[in-house]
Design an enzyme around this catalytic site. Structure first.
Site, PDB file in Angstrom:
ATOM      1  N   GLY A 111      -1.580   8.387  -7.354  1.00 14.35           N
ATOM      2  CA  GLY A 111      -1.425   6.948  -7.554  1.00 14.35           C
ATOM      3  C   GLY A 111      -2.756   6.205  -7.514  1.00 14.35           C
ATOM      4  CB  THR A 142      -1.031  -0.065   1.161  1.00 10.61           C
ATOM      5  OG1 THR A 142      -1.929   1.034   1.020  1.00 10.61           O
ATOM      6  CG2 THR A 142      -0.366  -0.033   2.526  1.00 10.61           C
ATOM      7  CE  LYS A 167      -1.558   0.703  -3.434  1.00  9.98           C
ATOM      8  NZ  LYS A 167      -2.965   0.953  -3.783  1.00  9.98           N
ATOM      9  CG  ASP A 222      -1.597  -6.902 -19.987  1.00  9.11           C
ATOM     10  OD1 ASP A 222      -0.353  -6.999 -20.072  1.00  9.11           O
ATOM     11  OD2 ASP A 222      -2.394  -7.409 -20.801  1.00  9.11           O
ATOM     12  CG  ASP A 231      -5.546  -0.825  -5.843  1.00  7.06           C
ATOM     13  OD1 ASP A 231      -5.978  -1.479  -4.883  1.00  7.06           O
ATOM     14  OD2 ASP A 231      -4.438  -0.251  -5.840  1.00  7.06           O
TER      15      ASP A 231
HETATM   16  P1  ATR Z   1      -2.718   8.766  -3.704  1.00  6.85           P
HETATM   17  O1  ATR Z   1      -1.648   7.726  -3.847  1.00  6.85           O
HETATM   18  O2  ATR Z   1      -3.643   8.554  -2.538  1.00  6.85           O
HETATM   19  O3  ATR Z   1      -3.450   9.009  -4.969  1.00  6.85           O
HETATM   20  P2  ATR Z   1      -1.160  11.145  -4.176  1.00  6.85           P
HETATM   21  O4  ATR Z   1      -0.441  10.461  -5.279  1.00  6.85           O
HETATM   22  O5  ATR Z   1      -0.411  11.988  -3.210  1.00  6.85           O
HETATM   23  O6  ATR Z   1      -1.930  10.102  -3.274  1.00  6.85           O
HETATM   24  O7  ATR Z   1      -2.353  11.996  -4.832  1.00  6.85           O
HETATM   25  C1  ATR Z   1      -3.223  12.747  -4.060  1.00  6.85           C
HETATM   26  C2  ATR Z   1      -4.286  13.352  -4.976  1.00  6.85           C
HETATM   27  O8  ATR Z   1      -5.230  14.095  -4.171  1.00  6.85           O
HETATM   28  C3  ATR Z   1      -3.735  14.326  -5.988  1.00  6.85           C
HETATM   29  O9  ATR Z   1      -4.535  14.287  -7.148  1.00  6.85           O
HETATM   30  C4  ATR Z   1      -3.901  15.667  -5.252  1.00  6.85           C
HETATM   31  O10 ATR Z   1      -3.985  16.785  -6.097  1.00  6.85           O
HETATM   32  P3  ATR Z   1      -2.631  17.542  -6.595  1.00  6.85           P
HETATM   33  O11 ATR Z   1      -2.123  16.736  -7.753  1.00  6.85           O
HETATM   34  O12 ATR Z   1      -3.093  18.882  -6.974  1.00  6.85           O
HETATM   35  O13 ATR Z   1      -1.681  17.544  -5.406  1.00  6.85           O
HETATM   36  C5  ATR Z   1      -5.242  15.434  -4.618  1.00  6.85           C
HETATM   37  N1  ATR Z   1      -5.497  16.351  -3.495  1.00  6.85           N
HETATM   38  C6  ATR Z   1      -4.898  16.338  -2.282  1.00  6.85           C
HETATM   39  N2  ATR Z   1      -5.415  17.337  -1.504  1.00  6.85           N
HETATM   40  C7  ATR Z   1      -6.342  17.969  -2.262  1.00  6.85           C
HETATM   41  C8  ATR Z   1      -7.221  19.080  -2.043  1.00  6.85           C
HETATM   42  N3  ATR Z   1      -7.253  19.746  -0.881  1.00  6.85           N
HETATM   43  N4  ATR Z   1      -8.054  19.436  -3.055  1.00  6.85           N
HETATM   44  C9  ATR Z   1      -8.051  18.773  -4.232  1.00  6.85           C
HETATM   45  N5  ATR Z   1      -7.235  17.737  -4.504  1.00  6.85           N
HETATM   46  C10 ATR Z   1      -6.401  17.336  -3.535  1.00  6.85           C
END
Ligand code: ATR
Length: 268
Positions: free
Chosen positions: A130, A61, A65, A77, A102
């Site tokens: 991710g 997790t 990943k 794939d 997932d």
């Molecule tokens: P995960 O592995 O859980 O997807 P991540 O790769 O850190 O974690 O991605 C988090 C996602 O949540 C991203 O799309 C992030 O937007 P940004 O690319 O702009 O950082 C989004 N996110 C986090 N906080 C947010 C907020 N307050 N409003 C909108 N999007 C948010």
């Protein structure tokens, strides 16, 4: 006794041991499923230690990943498209086979457990991290009428649109359409008590809403959608259990029932 584990950082909150113990009891298999928290720069060493201790496989997790994708000797794939591995099976010859369950877990929860349709529907996905990358290929394979992608940082969602055919990119919330059939929140905004800054009109009276995180209370995003008259909302608990069931099948070649496990987790 088959040895399994989930590797993550943090991992203390993980429900995976309970889920896999429940599956194992269903089919009469004896497992030991641990939680392992490698240091942030120590995934590979800790994973190899666990393999040397006789692991049959393990889940991976956040935030490992992509490390798991690189560790695997061969990948499915599904994992290749996502560039992320959440399940590794250790073959008899020691080779590591990586998969990503997932996307299929999300699609099964939406279409089978919730009974919502994806085919021919207008779908909006929020986020470009991710979690979203891992499920886009499977959402597109379900043949929605359209799949629109919005992210707070448009440069990140633009990259995904280049990689996935059929995805349409919306750099600004103002350009989004109204009343999508299905809105999937794949952002981590809720973890900091925030809401993604999208206009309320994307939610209509016939909108189904899926928040990929889970919580014992209605998530903030789902509360906001309910206040904007969404038809139905769900959190991501079903996805968590479905992705686990597919991992269990990869390890043991056995299908397990997911509804009793979802019900058990809801009840406690
Ligand atoms: P995960 O592995 O859980 O997807 P991540 O790769 O850190 O974690 O991605 C988090 C996602 O949540 C991203 O799309 C992030 O937007 P940004 O690319 O702009 O950082 C989004 N996110 C986090 N906080 C947010 C907020 N307050 N409003 C909108 N999007 C948010």
């Amino acid at each position: 006794m088959h040895r399994l584990a989930v590797l993550g950082h943090p991992v203390g909150h993980s429900q995976s041991p309970r889920i896999h113990q429940a599956f194992a009891s269903q089919v009469g298999i004896d497992i030991r499923y641990d939680k392992i928290q490698p240091p942030l720069d120590g995934f590979e060493a800790r994973a190899r230690e666990f393999i040397a201790a006789g692991a049959k496989g393990f889940n991976i997790t956040v935030p490992f990943k992509f490390d798991a994708y690189q560790l695997a000797d061969t990948v499915s794939d599904s994992a290749r498209i996502a560039e992320a591995v959440n399940t590794i099976r250790v073959q008899a010859d020691g080779k590591l086979v990586g998969d990503n369950t997932d996307g299929p877990g999300l699609v099964t929860d939406i279409t089978v457990n919730l009974g919502w349709r994806l085919r021919g529907k207008r779908v909006l996905v929020l986020g470009a991290g991710g979690a979203v990358r891992g499920v886009l290929g499977h959402l597109l394979a379900a043949e929605p009428e359209c799949l629109h992608l919005w992210n707070r940082t448009p440069a990140k969602s633009a990259v995904l649109v280049d990689q996935f055919d059929g995805l349409e990119h919306f750099a600004s919330g103002d350009e989004l359409e109204s009343a999508y059939d299905l809105v999937i929140n794949g952002t981590s905004a809720g973890l900091t008590g925030r809401l993604p800054a999208i206009p309320a009109r994307v939610i209509g009276r016939n909108s189904c809403v899926y928040d990929m995180v889970y919580s014992d209370q209605t998530t903030d995003f789902n509360q906001w959608c309910q206040a904007n008259s969404a038809l139905a909302t769900s959190d991501g608990l079903g996805m968590l259990v479905e992705q686990a069931a597919l991992a269990f099948e990869i390890w043991f070649g056995l299908k397990v029932k997911t509804e009793p496990v979802i019900a058990m987790l809801r009840a406690t």
